[in-house]
Design a protein around this motif. Structure first.
Motif, PDB file in Angstrom:
ATOM      1  N   ASP A  20       0.831  -1.211   0.000  1.00 35.11           N
ATOM      2  CA  ASP A  20       0.000   0.000   0.000  1.00 35.11           C
ATOM      3  C   ASP A  20       0.863   1.258   0.000  1.00 35.11           C
ATOM      4  OD1 ASP A  20      -2.584   1.449   0.384  1.00 35.11           O
ATOM      5  OD2 ASP A  20      -1.682   1.961   2.313  1.00 35.11           O
ATOM      6  N   TYR A  21       1.923   1.270   0.813  1.00 34.05           N
ATOM      7  CA  TYR A  21       2.782   2.448   0.879  1.00 34.05           C
ATOM      8  C   TYR A  21       3.552   2.649  -0.434  1.00 34.05           C
ATOM      9  CZ  TYR A  21       1.973   2.798   5.932  1.00 34.05           C
ATOM     10  OH  TYR A  21       1.411   2.958   7.176  1.00 34.05           O
ATOM     11  N   ALA A  23       2.504   1.921  -3.318  1.00 30.93           N
ATOM     12  CA  ALA A  23       1.553   2.428  -4.309  1.00 30.93           C
ATOM     13  C   ALA A  23       1.433   3.948  -4.276  1.00 30.93           C
ATOM     14  CB  ALA A  23       0.184   1.786  -4.078  1.00 30.93           C
ATOM     15  N   HIS A  24       1.831   4.579  -3.173  1.00 37.67           N
ATOM     16  CA  HIS A  24       1.804   6.037  -3.065  1.00 37.67           C
ATOM     17  C   HIS A  24       2.947   6.689  -3.843  1.00 37.67           C
ATOM     18  CE1 HIS A  24      -0.930   5.136   0.295  1.00 37.67           C
ATOM     19  NE2 HIS A  24      -1.287   6.395   0.282  1.00 37.67           N
ATOM     20  N   HIS A  25       3.868   5.895  -4.346  1.00 35.08           N
ATOM     21  CA  HIS A  25       5.074   6.451  -4.973  1.00 35.08           C
ATOM     22  C   HIS A  25       5.223   5.927  -6.400  1.00 35.08           C
ATOM     23  CE1 HIS A  25       6.694   8.335  -1.305  1.00 35.08           C
ATOM     24  NE2 HIS A  25       6.039   7.371  -0.694  1.00 35.08           N
ATOM     25  N   PRO A  26       4.839   6.740  -7.380  1.00 33.44           N
ATOM     26  CA  PRO A  26       4.882   6.299  -8.782  1.00 33.44           C
ATOM     27  C   PRO A  26       6.292   6.013  -9.292  1.00 33.44           C
ATOM     28  CG  PRO A  26       4.381   8.656  -8.633  1.00 33.44           C
ATOM     29  CD  PRO A  26       4.293   8.110  -7.254  1.00 33.44           C
ATOM     30  N   ASP A 105       4.529   3.871  10.264  1.00 34.07           N
ATOM     31  CA  ASP A 105       3.504   4.594   9.513  1.00 34.07           C
ATOM     32  C   ASP A 105       4.086   5.117   8.199  1.00 34.07           C
ATOM     33  OD1 ASP A 105       5.127   6.697  10.318  1.00 34.07           O
ATOM     34  OD2 ASP A 105       3.712   7.461  11.812  1.00 34.07           O
ATOM     35  N   LEU A 106       3.240   5.773   7.414  1.00 30.22           N
ATOM     36  CA  LEU A 106       3.656   6.254   6.088  1.00 30.22           C
ATOM     37  C   LEU A 106       4.781   7.283   6.169  1.00 30.22           C
ATOM     38  CD1 LEU A 106       3.308   6.212   3.036  1.00 30.22           C
ATOM     39  CD2 LEU A 106       1.437   7.877   3.290  1.00 30.22           C
ATOM     40  N   GLU A 110       8.375   6.885   4.285  1.00 28.88           N
ATOM     41  CA  GLU A 110       8.879   7.841   3.291  1.00 28.88           C
ATOM     42  C   GLU A 110      10.271   8.344   3.653  1.00 28.88           C
ATOM     43  OE1 GLU A 110       5.672  10.640   3.143  1.00 28.88           O
ATOM     44  OE2 GLU A 110       4.651   9.522   1.540  1.00 28.88           O
TER      45      GLU A 110
END
Length: 252
Positions: A20-21, A23-26, A105-106, A110
């Motif tokens: 899921d995390y 997927a936040h980063h193209p 956490d996200l 990051e």
């Protein structure tokens, strides 16, 4: 160019969080997931990922075993994912290798990702490999004597000195550490924990039990030729034949 990324974690929920995390980063391309160390080595050889999220504690072949099995030319930038709350965490920090301490956490994800991307952009595989291998060596061979366990549970962090421990028992992929009336759980095999404990202070008396030798009051012989170790608190721990001689030698 996207960064090919591989997830290695034996627990499905852990892989789902990372998926899921990511997927936040193209800029990241998830090329695969592995649920065990041996599969991970095959996928690393085949897919040649540039970034690896690697769980440390897995049965059979753990994360450190995976690292040792990666050919130098295939070593990706690695972010360790761990439930370790004691010696290994300090080792990660000492060797400037990033890690994610479960649960994370996200924002923490990051932060680790930015550091890994900097390593990839700099293109220093030899330096990175040296750091990772130094980490593996220090964690696997570093002394536990004089250390304390840091146990995270239910939002609390408990600092547990070795002197407090009465006995340790295996529980699937975990160990349960008994200290007085308290029981603490760590995600680590009893075999790897036994190797890190001082053998003059702790004895493995059974495939599923380790005892603090100072807490043993007596040994009781059984008709089967095995023994029962009776601790000072009254707890009776079975001693199997394979470990009997080792235990007896510590009291002679």
């Amino acid at each position: 160019m996207k960064i090919s990324t591989l997830i290695v974690d034996d627990e499905l929920p852990g892989r789902a969080v990372l998926r899921d995390y990511i997927a936040h980063h193209p800029e990241l391309e998830l090329v695969g997931e592995a649920a065990d160390g041996n599969t991970a080595l095959s996928m690393i050889e085949e897919l040649k990922p540039r970034l690896l999220f690697l769980d440390v504690q897995m049965p059979v072949l753990d994360g450190f075993g995976v690292i040792e099995g990666i050919p130098p030319q295939r070593m990706p930038a690695t972010i360790f994912v761990t439930a370790f709350d004691h010696y290994a965490v300090r080792a990660f920090e000492a060797h400037a290798i990033d890690y994610l301490l479960k649960p994370f956490d996200l924002p923490r994800f990051e932060t680790a990702l930015r550091r890994a991307e900097e390593q990839i952009v700099k293109g220093e595989p030899t330096v990175l490999e040296a750091r990772i291998m130094a980490l593996v060596h220090s964690v696997q061979n570093g002394p536990t004597q004089g250390e304390r366990f840091v146990v995270r549970s239910g939002g609390r962090i408990t600092f547990l000195s070795l002197e407090e421990i009465d006995w340790i028992e295996a529980s699937a992929n975990y160990v349960r550490i008994h200290a007085g009336r308290d029981v603490h759980q760590l995600r680590e095999s009893i075999g790897s924990l036994a190797e890190r404990l001082d053998p003059t202070r702790f004895g493995r008396v059974h495939r599923s039990y380790i005892v603090n030798l100072k807490k043993v009051r007596e040994l009781q012989a059984c008709n089967s030729g095995e023994y029962i170790a009776v601790l000072k608190n009254g707890k009776q721990v079975p001693c199997s034949r394979g470990y009997r001689d080792t235990l007896k030698s510590l009291f002679t």
